[in-house]
Design a protein around this motif. Structure first.
Motif, PDB file in Angstrom:
ATOM      1  N   UNK A  39      10.604 -42.093 -12.684  1.00  0.00           N
ATOM      2  CA  UNK A  39      11.564 -41.648 -11.686  1.00  0.00           C
ATOM      3  C   UNK A  39      12.077 -42.839 -10.902  1.00  0.00           C
ATOM      4  N   UNK A  40      13.373 -43.031 -10.980  1.00  0.00           N
ATOM      5  CA  UNK A  40      14.025 -44.094 -10.225  1.00  0.00           C
ATOM      6  C   UNK A  40      14.514 -43.525  -8.898  1.00  0.00           C
ATOM      7  N   UNK A  41      14.713 -44.381  -7.892  1.00  0.00           N
ATOM      8  CA  UNK A  41      15.167 -43.894  -6.582  1.00  0.00           C
ATOM      9  C   UNK A  41      16.453 -43.106  -6.692  1.00  0.00           C
ATOM     10  N   UNK A  42      16.451 -41.906  -6.115  1.00  0.00           N
ATOM     11  CA  UNK A  42      17.647 -41.088  -6.099  1.00  0.00           C
ATOM     12  C   UNK A  42      17.947 -40.357  -7.391  1.00  0.00           C
ATOM     13  N   UNK A  43      17.044 -40.458  -8.366  1.00  0.00           N
ATOM     14  CA  UNK A  43      17.276 -39.813  -9.661  1.00  0.00           C
ATOM     15  C   UNK A  43      16.165 -38.811  -9.970  1.00  0.00           C
ATOM     16  N   UNK A  44      16.455 -37.911 -10.903  1.00  0.00           N
ATOM     17  CA  UNK A  44      15.455 -36.955 -11.342  1.00  0.00           C
ATOM     18  C   UNK A  44      14.393 -37.634 -12.201  1.00  0.00           C
ATOM     19  N   UNK A  45      13.245 -36.981 -12.281  1.00  0.00           N
ATOM     20  CA  UNK A  45      12.201 -37.493 -13.157  1.00  0.00           C
ATOM     21  C   UNK A  45      12.676 -37.414 -14.606  1.00  0.00           C
ATOM     22  N   UNK A  46      12.427 -38.460 -15.364  1.00  0.00           N
ATOM     23  CA  UNK A  46      12.926 -38.587 -16.727  1.00  0.00           C
ATOM     24  C   UNK A  46      11.774 -38.716 -17.716  1.00  0.00           C
ATOM     25  N   UNK A  47      11.872 -38.011 -18.815  1.00  0.00           N
ATOM     26  CA  UNK A  47      10.870 -38.145 -19.872  1.00  0.00           C
ATOM     27  C   UNK A  47      11.000 -39.506 -20.546  1.00  0.00           C
ATOM     28  N   UNK A  48       9.863 -40.146 -20.809  1.00  0.00           N
ATOM     29  CA  UNK A  48       9.860 -41.454 -21.466  1.00  0.00           C
ATOM     30  C   UNK A  48       9.260 -41.355 -22.875  1.00  0.00           C
ATOM     31  N   UNK A  49       8.029 -40.876 -22.960  1.00  0.00           N
ATOM     32  CA  UNK A  49       7.353 -40.812 -24.256  1.00  0.00           C
ATOM     33  C   UNK A  49       6.159 -39.869 -24.167  1.00  0.00           C
ATOM     34  N   UNK A  50       5.741 -39.348 -25.320  1.00  0.00           N
ATOM     35  CA  UNK A  50       4.576 -38.479 -25.360  1.00  0.00           C
ATOM     36  C   UNK A  50       3.866 -38.622 -26.700  1.00  0.00           C
ATOM     37  N   UNK A  51       2.580 -38.301 -26.694  1.00  0.00           N
ATOM     38  CA  UNK A  51       1.755 -38.433 -27.895  1.00  0.00           C
ATOM     39  C   UNK A  51       0.819 -37.237 -27.980  1.00  0.00           C
ATOM     40  N   UNK A  52       0.574 -36.765 -29.195  1.00  0.00           N
ATOM     41  CA  UNK A  52      -0.275 -35.588 -29.326  1.00  0.00           C
ATOM     42  C   UNK A  52      -1.750 -35.963 -29.218  1.00  0.00           C
ATOM     43  N   UNK A  53      -2.617 -34.958 -29.302  1.00  0.00           N
ATOM     44  CA  UNK A  53      -4.029 -35.168 -29.017  1.00  0.00           C
ATOM     45  C   UNK A  53      -4.689 -36.128 -29.994  1.00  0.00           C
ATOM     46  N   UNK A  54      -4.242 -36.125 -31.250  1.00  0.00           N
ATOM     47  CA  UNK A  54      -4.881 -36.976 -32.256  1.00  0.00           C
ATOM     48  C   UNK A  54      -4.208 -38.337 -32.382  1.00  0.00           C
ATOM     49  N   UNK A  55      -3.093 -38.514 -31.729  1.00  0.00           N
ATOM     50  CA  UNK A  55      -2.433 -39.811 -31.726  1.00  0.00           C
ATOM     51  C   UNK A  55      -1.513 -40.080 -32.895  1.00  0.00           C
ATOM     52  N   UNK A  56      -1.235 -39.090 -33.719  1.00  0.00           N
ATOM     53  CA  UNK A  56      -0.409 -39.347 -34.896  1.00  0.00           C
ATOM     54  C   UNK A  56       1.008 -38.802 -34.783  1.00  0.00           C
ATOM     55  N   UNK A  57       1.344 -38.182 -33.666  1.00  0.00           N
ATOM     56  CA  UNK A  57       2.710 -37.698 -33.454  1.00  0.00           C
ATOM     57  C   UNK A  57       3.195 -38.210 -32.102  1.00  0.00           C
ATOM     58  N   UNK A  58       4.341 -38.872 -32.127  1.00  0.00           N
ATOM     59  CA  UNK A  58       4.913 -39.412 -30.900  1.00  0.00           C
ATOM     60  C   UNK A  58       6.385 -39.031 -30.809  1.00  0.00           C
ATOM     61  N   UNK A  59       6.860 -38.889 -29.588  1.00  0.00           N
ATOM     62  CA  UNK A  59       8.278 -38.661 -29.336  1.00  0.00           C
ATOM     63  C   UNK A  59       8.714 -39.538 -28.175  1.00  0.00           C
ATOM     64  N   UNK A  60      10.020 -39.834 -28.121  1.00  0.00           N
ATOM     65  CA  UNK A  60      10.548 -40.749 -27.119  1.00  0.00           C
ATOM     66  C   UNK A  60      11.859 -40.234 -26.534  1.00  0.00           C
ATOM     67  N   UNK A  61      12.094 -40.640 -25.296  1.00  0.00           N
ATOM     68  CA  UNK A  61      13.389 -40.395 -24.708  1.00  0.00           C
ATOM     69  C   UNK A  61      14.427 -41.309 -25.346  1.00  0.00           C
ATOM     70  N   UNK A  62      15.666 -40.876 -25.365  1.00  0.00           N
ATOM     71  CA  UNK A  62      16.711 -41.637 -26.046  1.00  0.00           C
ATOM     72  C   UNK A  62      16.890 -43.031 -25.450  1.00  0.00           C
ATOM     73  N   UNK A  63      16.708 -43.154 -24.154  1.00  0.00           N
ATOM     74  CA  UNK A  63      16.976 -44.434 -23.488  1.00  0.00           C
ATOM     75  C   UNK A  63      15.923 -45.500 -23.782  1.00  0.00           C
ATOM     76  N   UNK A  64      14.782 -45.119 -24.330  1.00  0.00           N
ATOM     77  CA  UNK A  64      13.714 -46.097 -24.582  1.00  0.00           C
ATOM     78  C   UNK A  64      13.374 -46.222 -26.057  1.00  0.00           C
ATOM     79  N   UNK A  65      13.991 -45.405 -26.884  1.00  0.00           N
ATOM     80  CA  UNK A  65      13.686 -45.408 -28.315  1.00  0.00           C
ATOM     81  C   UNK A  65      13.925 -46.800 -28.895  1.00  0.00           C
ATOM     82  N   UNK A  66      12.950 -47.275 -29.663  1.00  0.00           N
ATOM     83  CA  UNK A  66      13.076 -48.594 -30.274  1.00  0.00           C
ATOM     84  C   UNK A  66      12.602 -49.734 -29.402  1.00  0.00           C
TER      85      UNK A  66
END
Length: 127
Positions: A39-66
């Motif tokens: 969350x940046x000042x004055x902005x909504x909270x933004x999703x960045x990345x997440x990982x499942x319980x076993x660590x083999x599935x990940x997803x990313x927000x478009x702004x940080x992908x790569x």
């Protein structure tokens, strides 16, 4: 009592790297997904990345992908998540929060999927 402790934040110049850590404790369930939001000042909270319980599935927000990579410990505990941030930009400046969602389901981008949150760590990228 569930506790999430983030560390690794700081100040860096454009193009630099930082590695955030999130240590979870007090969880009686062994299976849970972990995520990073910011969350940046004055902005909504933004999703960045997440990982499942076993660590083999990940997803990313478009702004940080790569540029960002989420991972978690490979041992049986799997109670620490990491966010490797490369090629940082000034627009990455924010407070970064770690979050945990119980269960073995897929990682999700919605903050409502996560019931436990850390206090946050500041990341500042200067141009």
């Amino acid at each position: 009592q569930v506790q999430l402790v983030e560390s690794g934040g700081g100040s860096v110049q454009t193009g630099g790297s930082l590695r955030l850590s999130c240590a979870a404790s007090g969880l009686t369930f062994r299976s849970y997904k972990m995520a990073w939001f910011r969350q940046a000042p004055g902005k909504d909270r933004e999703f960045v990345a997440a990982i499942n319980w076993s660590g083999d599935i990940t997803i990313y927000g478009d702004s940080v992908k790569g540029r960002f990579t989420i991972s978690r410990d490979k041992d049986n505990a799997k109670n620490t998540a990491y966010l490797q941030m490369n090629s940082l930009k000034p627009e990455d400046t924010a407070i970064y929060y770690c979050a945990v969602g119980l269960g073995t389901g897929l990682p999700r981008k919605s903050s409502t999927e996560y019931g436990y949150w850390g206090q946050g760590t500041q990341v500042t990228v200067s141009s």
